[in-house]
Design a protein around this motif. Structure first.
Motif, PDB file in Angstrom:
ATOM      1  N   ALA A  89       1.072  -4.717  -2.513  1.00  0.00           N
ATOM      2  CA  ALA A  89       1.745  -5.190  -1.432  1.00  0.00           C
ATOM      3  C   ALA A  89       3.061  -4.246  -1.212  1.00  0.00           C
ATOM      4  O   ALA A  89       3.332  -3.888  -2.325  1.00  0.00           O
ATOM      5  N   VAL A  90       3.572  -4.216  -0.145  1.00  0.00           N
ATOM      6  CA  VAL A  90       4.609  -3.076   0.160  1.00  0.00           C
ATOM      7  C   VAL A  90       5.637  -3.717   0.931  1.00  0.00           C
ATOM      8  O   VAL A  90       5.257  -4.386   1.924  1.00  0.00           O
ATOM      9  N   VAL A  91       6.901  -3.725   0.273  1.00  0.00           N
ATOM     10  CA  VAL A  91       8.048  -4.342   1.006  1.00  0.00           C
ATOM     11  C   VAL A  91       8.854  -2.829   1.345  1.00  0.00           C
ATOM     12  O   VAL A  91       9.277  -2.448   0.496  1.00  0.00           O
ATOM     13  N   PRO A  92       8.942  -2.595   2.555  1.00  0.00           N
ATOM     14  CA  PRO A  92       9.613  -1.354   2.865  1.00  0.00           C
ATOM     15  C   PRO A  92      11.015  -1.271   2.800  1.00  0.00           C
ATOM     16  O   PRO A  92      11.794  -2.018   3.134  1.00  0.00           O
ATOM     17  N   GLY A  94      12.518   2.317   2.478  1.00  0.00           N
ATOM     18  CA  GLY A  94      12.792   3.457   2.601  1.00  0.00           C
ATOM     19  C   GLY A  94      13.412   3.807   4.020  1.00  0.00           C
ATOM     20  O   GLY A  94      13.437   2.926   4.902  1.00  0.00           O
ATOM     21  N   SER A  95      13.614   5.272   4.316  1.00  0.00           N
ATOM     22  CA  SER A  95      13.965   5.511   5.739  1.00  0.00           C
ATOM     23  C   SER A  95      12.882   5.574   6.505  1.00  0.00           C
ATOM     24  O   SER A  95      13.423   5.550   7.680  1.00  0.00           O
ATOM     25  N   THR A  96      11.763   6.059   6.218  1.00  0.00           N
ATOM     26  CA  THR A  96      10.673   5.871   7.059  1.00  0.00           C
ATOM     27  C   THR A  96       9.558   5.068   6.888  1.00  0.00           C
ATOM     28  O   THR A  96       9.115   4.286   7.946  1.00  0.00           O
ATOM     29  N   ASN A  97       9.114   4.820   5.973  1.00  0.00           N
ATOM     30  CA  ASN A  97       7.972   3.999   5.275  1.00  0.00           C
ATOM     31  C   ASN A  97       6.814   4.064   6.077  1.00  0.00           C
ATOM     32  O   ASN A  97       6.166   3.060   6.757  1.00  0.00           O
ATOM     33  N   VAL A  98       6.092   5.046   6.129  1.00  0.00           N
ATOM     34  CA  VAL A  98       5.143   5.476   7.049  1.00  0.00           C
ATOM     35  C   VAL A  98       3.675   4.661   6.699  1.00  0.00           C
ATOM     36  O   VAL A  98       3.124   4.194   7.281  1.00  0.00           O
ATOM     37  N   PHE A  99       3.620   4.470   5.286  1.00  0.00           N
ATOM     38  CA  PHE A  99       2.338   3.848   4.814  1.00  0.00           C
ATOM     39  C   PHE A  99       2.313   2.447   5.203  1.00  0.00           C
ATOM     40  O   PHE A  99       1.654   1.820   5.704  1.00  0.00           O
ATOM     41  N   ALA A 100       3.596   1.640   4.746  1.00  0.00           N
ATOM     42  CA  ALA A 100       3.634   0.231   5.420  1.00  0.00           C
ATOM     43  C   ALA A 100       3.430   0.087   6.903  1.00  0.00           C
ATOM     44  O   ALA A 100       2.849  -0.905   7.229  1.00  0.00           O
ATOM     45  N   ARG A 101       4.337   0.934   7.634  1.00  0.00           N
ATOM     46  CA  ARG A 101       4.087   0.547   9.115  1.00  0.00           C
ATOM     47  C   ARG A 101       2.738   0.964   9.641  1.00  0.00           C
ATOM     48  O   ARG A 101       2.237   0.371  10.633  1.00  0.00           O
ATOM     49  N   LEU A 103      -0.113   0.321   8.134  1.00  0.00           N
ATOM     50  CA  LEU A 103      -0.830  -0.860   7.779  1.00  0.00           C
ATOM     51  C   LEU A 103      -0.468  -2.087   8.691  1.00  0.00           C
ATOM     52  O   LEU A 103      -1.026  -3.029   8.676  1.00  0.00           O
ATOM     53  N   GLY A 104       0.535  -1.959   9.484  1.00  0.00           N
ATOM     54  CA  GLY A 104       0.995  -3.056  10.509  1.00  0.00           C
ATOM     55  C   GLY A 104       2.055  -3.924   9.847  1.00  0.00           C
ATOM     56  O   GLY A 104       2.402  -4.950  10.369  1.00  0.00           O
ATOM     57  N   ILE A 105       2.670  -3.581   8.620  1.00  0.00           N
ATOM     58  CA  ILE A 105       3.613  -4.259   8.014  1.00  0.00           C
ATOM     59  C   ILE A 105       5.152  -4.249   8.652  1.00  0.00           C
ATOM     60  O   ILE A 105       5.166  -3.135   9.068  1.00  0.00           O
ATOM     61  N   PRO A 106       5.726  -5.348   8.857  1.00  0.00           N
ATOM     62  CA  PRO A 106       6.962  -4.978   9.761  1.00  0.00           C
ATOM     63  C   PRO A 106       7.889  -4.018   8.757  1.00  0.00           C
ATOM     64  O   PRO A 106       7.932  -4.070   7.629  1.00  0.00           O
ATOM     65  N   ASN A 107       8.965  -3.519   9.492  1.00  0.00           N
ATOM     66  CA  ASN A 107       9.723  -2.353   8.939  1.00  0.00           C
ATOM     67  C   ASN A 107      10.822  -2.809   8.335  1.00  0.00           C
ATOM     68  O   ASN A 107      11.564  -2.189   7.536  1.00  0.00           O
ATOM     69  N   ASP A 108      11.074  -4.040   8.620  1.00  0.00           N
ATOM     70  CA  ASP A 108      12.124  -4.912   7.993  1.00  0.00           C
ATOM     71  C   ASP A 108      11.855  -5.480   6.698  1.00  0.00           C
ATOM     72  O   ASP A 108      10.802  -6.259   6.707  1.00  0.00           O
ATOM     73  N   ALA A 109      12.603  -5.603   5.739  1.00  0.00           N
ATOM     74  CA  ALA A 109      12.214  -5.734   4.256  1.00  0.00           C
ATOM     75  C   ALA A 109      12.039  -7.501   4.201  1.00  0.00           C
ATOM     76  O   ALA A 109      11.086  -7.944   3.699  1.00  0.00           O
ATOM     77  N   VAL A 110      13.095  -7.975   4.868  1.00  0.00           N
ATOM     78  CA  VAL A 110      12.762  -9.680   4.946  1.00  0.00           C
ATOM     79  C   VAL A 110      11.518  -9.986   5.784  1.00  0.00           C
ATOM     80  O   VAL A 110      10.771 -11.058   5.175  1.00  0.00           O
ATOM     81  N   ALA A 115       5.863 -11.778   5.619  1.00  0.00           N
ATOM     82  CA  ALA A 115       4.335 -11.222   6.273  1.00  0.00           C
ATOM     83  C   ALA A 115       3.518 -11.331   5.093  1.00  0.00           C
ATOM     84  O   ALA A 115       2.135 -11.538   4.945  1.00  0.00           O
ATOM     85  N   ILE A 116       3.934 -10.641   3.801  1.00  0.00           N
ATOM     86  CA  ILE A 116       3.181 -10.476   2.666  1.00  0.00           C
ATOM     87  C   ILE A 116       2.791 -12.122   2.021  1.00  0.00           C
ATOM     88  O   ILE A 116       1.606 -12.354   1.715  1.00  0.00           O
ATOM     89  N   LEU A 117       3.834 -13.033   2.091  1.00  0.00           N
ATOM     90  CA  LEU A 117       3.521 -14.420   1.720  1.00  0.00           C
ATOM     91  C   LEU A 117       2.680 -15.159   2.608  1.00  0.00           C
ATOM     92  O   LEU A 117       1.560 -15.799   2.069  1.00  0.00           O
ATOM     93  N   ASP A 118       2.709 -14.967   3.893  1.00  0.00           N
ATOM     94  CA  ASP A 118       1.820 -15.335   4.613  1.00  0.00           C
ATOM     95  C   ASP A 118       0.310 -14.884   4.638  1.00  0.00           C
ATOM     96  O   ASP A 118      -0.605 -15.812   4.418  1.00  0.00           O
ATOM     97  N   ALA A 119       0.156 -13.558   4.179  1.00  0.00           N
ATOM     98  CA  ALA A 119      -1.179 -12.851   4.147  1.00  0.00           C
ATOM     99  C   ALA A 119      -1.692 -13.397   2.769  1.00  0.00           C
ATOM    100  O   ALA A 119      -2.959 -13.470   2.612  1.00  0.00           O
ATOM    101  N   LEU A 120      -1.067 -13.561   1.733  1.00  0.00           N
ATOM    102  CA  LEU A 120      -1.495 -13.967   0.394  1.00  0.00           C
ATOM    103  C   LEU A 120      -2.104 -15.530   0.529  1.00  0.00           C
ATOM    104  O   LEU A 120      -3.035 -15.827  -0.131  1.00  0.00           O
TER     105      LEU A 120
END
Length: 322
Positions: A89-92, A94-101, A103-110, A115-120
């Motif tokens: 699982a990835v919590v972005p 960095g400055s760009t976060n290409v891999f996470a984005r 995958l459709g993961i929100p670019n905001d860490a919180v 989203a990760i907790l919901d997915a789990l």
């Protein structure tokens, strides 16, 4: 669930307070071990330890694309085994976060943590393909160890830009999009081979593609982001397929202006195109050779100069939480 959280304390878009909040949120839902990276390669070592563990089910990477790349290389140090290896699982951070984005993961860490907790809770995951790059047998680079990449690699011009950015970061400059744009201009002005490329692409059963100035290898789309604007070097690239390649054989001033405009206005339907552009889709095995050492990068990490790199696109390599 037992999980390992790998935290990069130098992540550019998260503060210590934010990281504490995220840790508490994750720890409320799982048995969480938290380790802060202390040196280059530490995240890889932690990923390897998790892969060798008998009961680690999940590894969460909190950081940028470089941190994710290290964790992935640790998890896959003995090769892909999606059913056995811990999920990622990835919590972005960095400055760009290409891999996470991608995958459709929100670019905001919180938001990403939520989203990760919901997915789990809903068991939402997918198995993604990855790229593998290694030194080519029979060349001076044959001893270079194989390394996985999650979203892109580059040989030539774009890797030179990343090398310049890393030099500025080592002097204390922040990794901003403005910094990247300035280094693109400087790389163009000093590029000695921009009118006659040195790179040849070889693949089984096809004629070689010669005289490329740059080659961008994509494992997904978009290729990168300029702020919130996605840029599509290879629009058909996908985590569900092998690798795509965009090669350019000329970087004259008019050609650079044309291809830069095409990248800035690119879409999921159309990327760079023209008589000096080569686009190849869903390649499983190919090699890039250069007549002289050229810069090489993977997932935004400059890896020095190479003369030859062999690529493999591996489908269904790793399970990720989405």
């Amino acid at each position: 669930m037992r999980a390992l959280l790998v935290v990069n304390p130098a992540a550019t878009t998260t503060s210590a307070r934010t990281r504490d909040v995220l840790i508490h949120a994750l720890a409320s839902e799982m048995k969480l071990e938290v380790v802060t990276t202390e040196y280059r390669g530490h995240a890889r070592d932690l990923g390897r330890r998790a892969a060798e563990s008998q009961d680690m089910e999940l590894v969460v990477a909190l950081g940028g694309d470089g941190t994710v790349n290290e964790v992935v290389n640790g998890l896959l140090h003995e090769g892909p085994d999606p059913e056995r290896l811990p999920r990622l699982a990835v919590v972005p951070g960095g400055s760009t976060n290409v891999f996470a984005r991608a995958l459709g993961i929100p670019n905001d860490a919180v938001e990403a943590t939520g989203a990760i907790l919901d997915a789990l809770r809903t068991r939402s995951e997918r198995t993604v393909g990855l790229g593998l790059a290694a030194g080519t047998p029979g060349t001076e680079d044959e001893s270079v160890p194989a390394r996985w990449f999650t979203f892109c690699a580059g040989f030539g011009f774009d890797a030179g830009v990343i090398g310049r950015v890393e030099q500025h970061r080592e002097r204390g400059k922040r990794s901003t999009h403005a910094l990247y744009v300035r280094q693109v201009v400087r790389q163009f002005l000093t590029e000695p081979h921009r009118r006659q490329g040195l790179i040849t692409l070889e693949r089984p059963g096809h004629d070689p593609v010669e005289d490329l100035v740059l080659s961008i290898i994509c494992n997904t789309s978009p290729w990168t982001y300029l702020g919130n604007r996605p840029m599509y070097a290879s629009p058909e690239a996908s985590f569900d397929k092998a690798l795509d390649v965009l090669g350019l054989s000329k970087l004259s001033t008019p050609a650079v202006a044309r291809y830069a405009t095409q990248l800035l206005t690119s879409s999921p339907e159309r990327g760079p195109h023209g008589k000096h552009a080569v686009t190849l889709h869903d390649l499983t095995d190919f090699t890039l050779h250069s007549k002289a050492p050229l810069p090489f990068q993977m997932d935004g990490d400059h890896l020095g100069l190479r003369t030859s790199v062999t690529f493999t696109g591996v489908r269904r390599a790793l399970r990720v939480i989405v």
